[in-house]
Design an enzyme around this catalytic site. Structure first.
Site, PDB file in Angstrom:
ATOM      1  N   ASP A   9       0.877  -1.175   0.000  1.00  0.00           N
ATOM      2  CA  ASP A   9       0.000   0.000   0.000  1.00  0.00           C
ATOM      3  C   ASP A   9       0.912   1.221   0.000  1.00  0.00           C
ATOM      4  OD1 ASP A   9      -1.760   2.055   0.445  1.00  0.00           O
ATOM      5  OD2 ASP A   9      -2.332   1.433   2.474  1.00  0.00           O
ATOM      6  N   LYS A  72       2.678  11.098  -3.341  1.00  0.00           N
ATOM      7  CA  LYS A  72       1.676  10.379  -4.133  1.00  0.00           C
ATOM      8  C   LYS A  72       0.786  11.342  -4.908  1.00  0.00           C
ATOM      9  CE  LYS A  72      -1.932   6.853  -3.430  1.00  0.00           C
ATOM     10  NZ  LYS A  72      -2.503   5.952  -2.407  1.00  0.00           N
ATOM     11  N   GLU A 183      -7.454   0.395  -4.566  1.00  0.00           N
ATOM     12  CA  GLU A 183      -7.481   0.295  -3.107  1.00  0.00           C
ATOM     13  C   GLU A 183      -8.827  -0.198  -2.562  1.00  0.00           C
ATOM     14  OE1 GLU A 183      -6.249   4.190  -2.014  1.00  0.00           O
ATOM     15  OE2 GLU A 183      -4.153   3.861  -2.598  1.00  0.00           O
ATOM     16  N   ASP A 205     -13.179   4.643   1.135  1.00  0.00           N
ATOM     17  CA  ASP A 205     -11.722   4.682   1.330  1.00  0.00           C
ATOM     18  C   ASP A 205     -11.259   6.130   1.372  1.00  0.00           C
ATOM     19  OD1 ASP A 205      -9.008   4.345   1.364  1.00  0.00           O
ATOM     20  OD2 ASP A 205      -8.864   3.310  -0.561  1.00  0.00           O
TER      21      ASP A 205
END
Length: 616
Positions: A9, A72, A183, A205
């Site tokens: 992850d 990210k 995800e 999420d």
């Protein structure tokens, strides 16, 4: 352990690595016992080396301007995508320099960003690779064996550029990325929900930098994504920013507007904001004390009620995404049987309560939301290793894909919402005699014209033998693999000449841009279809009139002189219609011309057959 595949992850705020064996998925800890790696990369200015993890790992504190967090959010993005971020980042973003080759044009130049630290430039992929390398080393220490293959998770609405950037980061870190996994799907797999015979679930999420809401249908171990919605620019960073803004306003109120909050102070405020947010997930209040220098100590208290009121606009944004996803899936809230939470920002009780009220159904909280995505990636890794054969993932393409055709129209190849992996092929040809190369532009979007879509890239099918226009048979194939990565292949079937490209888009698309493109596609469909039809008719005028003139030249005096002049007059009139906007009138004129040219076509075919028979 050569067949080992790990699950990673790669998060905005924190990253984790996991594996799966007969006991199920498990987090791989660092040699010192830590289970979570902060996604923070710093430059040691003296040694010129990049280090990972931030001060939490026992390193000396680094200057804020040499410390990169939230990398990210930079993946696969350009400066225009990040304008709103610049004021909050202590490090400097600069355009990524791409040196196009001699055959490249502006469509192939990729305006990504670099991070500049102490005069050195680093791509977001390089910085992410440092994080991945550290996680890789954790796994290698745990197994006492090299690890070279991984499944890496990304937000569901990461576009092709962002997925490609993630895969590139893995490659830089020495990892073969076998699958880019969404995800939300990973979170559902971590709970073992594939064992449900028949269920519809929602995965909420909310991580450090992104939010996704995915609606999944599970039938006998098959995960099928019905809809996904979200925001690639909404997460814990934004919640922290609200706390930081609150602190800054309070500091200026206490000490005056002239107080200097330099990058180091801002970095400290961000760190305190994270601590406050985490504490408020378990307590009703949190206190903060910051030394601002010059005998100025800032002290403050923030209650859970204040925090919930402060971030309510952000929570509301997530719930709007939930509503949109339900609408796309053609479901009412009652149609969702379970809600799975993932991401560190689902810890606050207020957020959980509002999500439960929105869906009015059971919420799964048995697993740590911080770890659930990594655990799901490990489950997928186990499937790829052959350890499990009872689960299948079916994701969807977020936007339609196609190529540019003559006149600037779009030939859509793969429709939005198609289940991946998917494949489509179509036959095309040239429009000019003697053409030895064809430029193929790949586009993404719901509109009918290239100018209204996003260019994903351009490549050239060269080395074609010179042939009359319309004779080459060029098969163009699109393949979206299981990771959502697009490959485009072109083959001229007569000569066997072929080429291909793994498409790297010109820039990333935010969720808002995707929504806008879908909406515009629907709103403008009638007008776009008419414009597409006009382009097709204008192309037909050019091809049909050229074909008739070619046939007239080939038959010579064998064709009646009066009929020849009539056709030439018709051709002049038809060519004058290229600027017309009455598509039906153009079509009627073309049909009339084709009827009048029928005797010519029959004569030309007869002569060709006779010549062929004579040659034999």
């Amino acid at each position: 352990m050569s067949d080992l595949v790990i699950g990673i992850d790669l998060g905005t705020s924190n990253s984790l690595v996991a594996f799966c064996d007969q006991r199920g998925p498990q987090i791989i800890p660092a040699p010192d016992g830590r289970r979570i790696l902060p996604s923070v990369v710093s430059l040691d200015a003296l040694q010129g080396k990049l280090t990972v993890g931030g001060p939490q790992t026992g390193q000396a504190a680094q200057p804020a301007e040499l410390t990169v967090y939230s990398v990210k959010r930079l993946m696969g993005r350009g400066l225009d995508d990040l304008r709103d971020e610049l004021a909050y980042l202590p490090y400097r973003l600069v355009p990524h320099n791409v040196q196009p080759g001699p055959s490249d044009d502006s469509a192939t130049v990729i305006p990504m960003v670099d991070v500049e630290l102490a005069g050195q430039r680093f791509t977001p992929q390089q910085l992410s690779a440092v994080i991945l390398s550290e996680l890789k080393s954790w796994a290698e220490a745990h197994f006492r064996s090299p690890v070279t293959r991984a499944v890496i998770t990304v937000p569901a609405y990461f576009d092709d550029a962002q997925r490609q950037a993630t895969r590139d980061a893995g490659r830089i870190a020495g990892l073969e990325v076998l699958r880019i996994l969404s995800e939300p799907t990973a979170a559902a797999m971590a709970y073992g929900l594939e064992r449900l015979e028949d269920a519809t679930i929602a995965v909420y999420d909310l991580g450090g930098g992104t939010f996704d809401l995915s609606i999944l249908r599970i039938e006998k171990g098959v995960f099928r994504v019905l809809a996904t919605h979200g925001d690639t620019h909404l997460g814990g960073d934004d919640f922290d920013r609200m706390i930081v803004d609150h602190f800054e306003q309070d500091i200026r109120r206490q000490f005056g507007n002239g107080i200097d909050l330099d990058p180091t102070n801002r970095q400290a405020l961000r760190g305190f904001a994270q601590q406050v947010r985490l504490k408020l997930s378990e307590a009703t209040q949190a206190t903060v004390e910051i030394d601002l220098g010059e005998d100025r100590i800032y002290r403050a208290r923030l209650t859970d009620e204040q925090f919930e009121a402060m971030v309510q606009p952000l929570v509301t944004r997530t719930l709007k995404c939930c509503t949109a996803a339900m609408r796309d899936a053609k479901l009412e809230p009652a149609g969702v049987e379970r809600v799975v939470l993932a991401g560190g920002m689902t810890h606050p009780p207020g957020s959980r309560r509002q999500v439960a009220e929105h869906f009015n159904c059971e919420i799964y909280t048995a697993l740590n939301p911080m770890e659930v995505v990594a655990l799901g990636a490990a489950v997928q890794a186990s499937i790829l290793m052959g350890g499990r054969r009872d689960t299948l993932l079916l994701d969807v393409v977020p936007l339609s894909l196609g190529i540019e055709t003559m006149g600037g129209a779009v030939a859509h190849m793969i429709a939005r919402g198609s289940t991946i992996p998917c494949h489509a092929s179509s036959l095309f040809s040239t429009s000019v005699d003697g053409q030895t190369s064809v430029s193929i532009q790949v586009v993404q979007g719901e509109r009918q014209l290239v100018k209204d879509c996003r260019s994903l890239g351009r490549f050239v099918l060269g080395g074609l033998p010179p042939m009359p226009g319309g004779i080459p048979k060029i098969m163009v194939s699109f393949l979206v693999d299981a990771s959502g990565i697009l490959g485009v292949f072109a083959t001229e079937q007569r000569s066997g000449v072929k080429t291909s490209i793994q498409v790297v888009p010109s820039y990333g698309l935010s969720r808002a841009e995707v929504t806008k493109m879908v909406k515009q596609g629907a709103q403008n469909l009638p007008a776009d279809l008419m414009e597409h039809w006009l382009i097709d008719l204008r192309n037909q005028i050019r091809m049909d009139t050229a074909a008739i003139e070619k046939a007239l030249a080939s038959v010579g005096d064998a064709f009646d002189a009066g009929a020849r002049q009539e056709l030439l007059d018709i051709i002049d009139g038809i060519r004058g219609m290229e600027t017309w906007t009455d598509a039906q009138a153009i079509q009627r004129a073309l049909q009339y011309m084709n009827r009048k040219s029928q005797p010519l076509a029959e004569l030309a075919i007869t002569r060709s057959l006779r010549e062929a028979a004579g040659q034999r």
